[in-house]
Motif scaffolding. Structure first.
Motif, PDB file in Angstrom:
ATOM      1  N   ALA A  90       0.764  -1.062   0.049  1.00 40.28           N
ATOM      2  CA  ALA A  90       0.097  -0.207  -0.001  1.00 40.28           C
ATOM      3  C   ALA A  90       0.804   1.259  -0.125  1.00 40.28           C
ATOM      4  O   ALA A  90       0.757   2.301  -0.816  1.00 40.28           O
ATOM      5  CB  ALA A  90      -0.851  -0.035   1.002  1.00 40.28           C
ATOM      6  N   ASP A  91       1.873   1.156   0.665  1.00 42.44           N
ATOM      7  CA  ASP A  91       2.770   2.496   0.836  1.00 42.44           C
ATOM      8  C   ASP A  91       3.443   2.410  -0.327  1.00 42.44           C
ATOM      9  O   ASP A  91       3.619   3.825  -1.001  1.00 42.44           O
ATOM     10  CB  ASP A  91       3.942   2.071   1.906  1.00 42.44           C
ATOM     11  CG  ASP A  91       3.392   2.491   3.359  1.00 42.44           C
ATOM     12  OD1 ASP A  91       2.288   2.918   3.476  1.00 42.44           O
ATOM     13  OD2 ASP A  91       4.065   1.877   4.385  1.00 42.44           O
ATOM     14  N   ALA A  92       4.025   1.560  -1.162  1.00 41.74           N
ATOM     15  CA  ALA A  92       4.658   1.568  -2.528  1.00 41.74           C
ATOM     16  C   ALA A  92       3.634   2.109  -3.662  1.00 41.74           C
ATOM     17  O   ALA A  92       3.848   2.890  -4.502  1.00 41.74           O
ATOM     18  CB  ALA A  92       5.145   0.164  -2.945  1.00 41.74           C
ATOM     19  N   TYR A  93       2.356   1.758  -3.431  1.00 43.42           N
ATOM     20  CA  TYR A  93       1.186   2.121  -4.573  1.00 43.42           C
ATOM     21  C   TYR A  93       1.138   3.613  -4.317  1.00 43.42           C
ATOM     22  O   TYR A  93       1.170   4.276  -5.121  1.00 43.42           O
ATOM     23  CB  TYR A  93       0.012   1.419  -4.133  1.00 43.42           C
ATOM     24  CG  TYR A  93      -1.163   1.732  -4.837  1.00 43.42           C
ATOM     25  CD1 TYR A  93      -1.251   1.664  -6.273  1.00 43.42           C
ATOM     26  CD2 TYR A  93      -2.144   2.773  -4.393  1.00 43.42           C
ATOM     27  CE1 TYR A  93      -2.241   2.120  -6.876  1.00 43.42           C
ATOM     28  CE2 TYR A  93      -3.202   3.117  -5.027  1.00 43.42           C
ATOM     29  CZ  TYR A  93      -3.131   3.089  -6.589  1.00 43.42           C
ATOM     30  OH  TYR A  93      -4.123   3.434  -7.077  1.00 43.42           O
ATOM     31  N   LYS A  94       0.941   4.120  -3.106  1.00 47.25           N
ATOM     32  CA  LYS A  94       0.640   5.575  -2.806  1.00 47.25           C
ATOM     33  C   LYS A  94       1.846   6.298  -3.085  1.00 47.25           C
ATOM     34  O   LYS A  94       1.629   7.367  -3.686  1.00 47.25           O
ATOM     35  CB  LYS A  94       0.531   5.543  -1.187  1.00 47.25           C
ATOM     36  CG  LYS A  94      -0.754   5.050  -0.368  1.00 47.25           C
ATOM     37  CD  LYS A  94      -0.750   5.297   0.920  1.00 47.25           C
ATOM     38  CE  LYS A  94      -2.258   4.766   1.561  1.00 47.25           C
ATOM     39  NZ  LYS A  94      -2.031   4.603   3.079  1.00 47.25           N
ATOM     40  N   GLY A  95       2.989   5.777  -3.052  1.00 50.72           N
ATOM     41  CA  GLY A  95       4.328   6.458  -3.538  1.00 50.72           C
ATOM     42  C   GLY A  95       4.202   6.691  -4.960  1.00 50.72           C
ATOM     43  O   GLY A  95       4.364   7.699  -5.569  1.00 50.72           O
ATOM     44  N   LEU A  96       3.578   5.662  -5.596  1.00 51.14           N
ATOM     45  CA  LEU A  96       3.896   5.644  -7.174  1.00 51.14           C
ATOM     46  C   LEU A  96       2.488   6.739  -7.532  1.00 51.14           C
ATOM     47  O   LEU A  96       2.749   7.526  -8.504  1.00 51.14           O
ATOM     48  CB  LEU A  96       3.169   4.425  -7.822  1.00 51.14           C
ATOM     49  CG  LEU A  96       4.380   3.277  -7.753  1.00 51.14           C
ATOM     50  CD1 LEU A  96       3.857   1.934  -8.233  1.00 51.14           C
ATOM     51  CD2 LEU A  96       5.600   3.822  -8.680  1.00 51.14           C
ATOM     52  N   VAL A  97       1.363   6.775  -6.944  1.00 55.54           N
ATOM     53  CA  VAL A  97       0.423   7.728  -7.281  1.00 55.54           C
ATOM     54  C   VAL A  97       0.719   8.921  -6.972  1.00 55.54           C
ATOM     55  O   VAL A  97       0.488   9.896  -7.731  1.00 55.54           O
ATOM     56  CB  VAL A  97      -1.060   7.168  -6.509  1.00 55.54           C
ATOM     57  CG1 VAL A  97      -2.012   8.400  -6.694  1.00 55.54           C
ATOM     58  CG2 VAL A  97      -1.410   5.849  -6.858  1.00 55.54           C
ATOM     59  N   ILE A  98       1.165   9.410  -6.002  1.00 58.35           N
ATOM     60  CA  ILE A  98       1.759  10.594  -5.689  1.00 58.35           C
ATOM     61  C   ILE A  98       2.896  11.136  -6.757  1.00 58.35           C
ATOM     62  O   ILE A  98       2.591  12.210  -7.303  1.00 58.35           O
ATOM     63  CB  ILE A  98       2.246  10.596  -4.105  1.00 58.35           C
ATOM     64  CG1 ILE A  98       1.137  10.571  -3.318  1.00 58.35           C
ATOM     65  CG2 ILE A  98       3.132  12.040  -3.968  1.00 58.35           C
ATOM     66  CD1 ILE A  98       1.677  10.427  -1.965  1.00 58.35           C
TER      67      ILE A  98
END
Length: 101
Positions: A90-98
């Motif tokens: 989830a943290d990796a995904y949030k980083g990609l989205v941001i």
């Protein structure tokens, strides 16, 4: 849905698909689907709606056993806490989205 209309829609789909009926998800069924779309453009709105509902009911439903139904409801009503791997994902995904904004 009228029984006669349902049978007629089924007959049209079978005729458009040729000898063997195929799933809409099957790439070989695309010509039959295009044929159905062309026929649908030439039929009244109600017939198009019934054909769409029939296709949807054939491709979007699954059958679950009673035990599977209970397990699904339990998982939805009482989801487990996320584990470490899910938190990291989830943290990796949030980083990609941001980063993509």
């Amino acid at each position: 849905m009228l029984a006669g209309a349902s049978q007629e829609a089924r007959r049209r789909r079978h005729a458009a698909a040729g000898a063997g009926a195929r799933s809409v998800r099957d790439p070989l069924a695309l010509p039959a689907l295009r044929s159905l779309q062309c026929q649908a453009q030439q039929t009244p709105h109600r017939a198009r709606l019934e054909a769409a509902q029939q296709i949807n009911s054939e491709t979007a439903s699954i059958q679950l056993s009673a035990a599977d139904q209970l397990a699904l409801v339990e998982a939805i009503m009482n989801p487990p806490e996320p584990n470490e791997a899910l938190r990291k994902a989830a943290d990796a995904y949030k980083g990609l989205v941001i980063e993509s904004r």
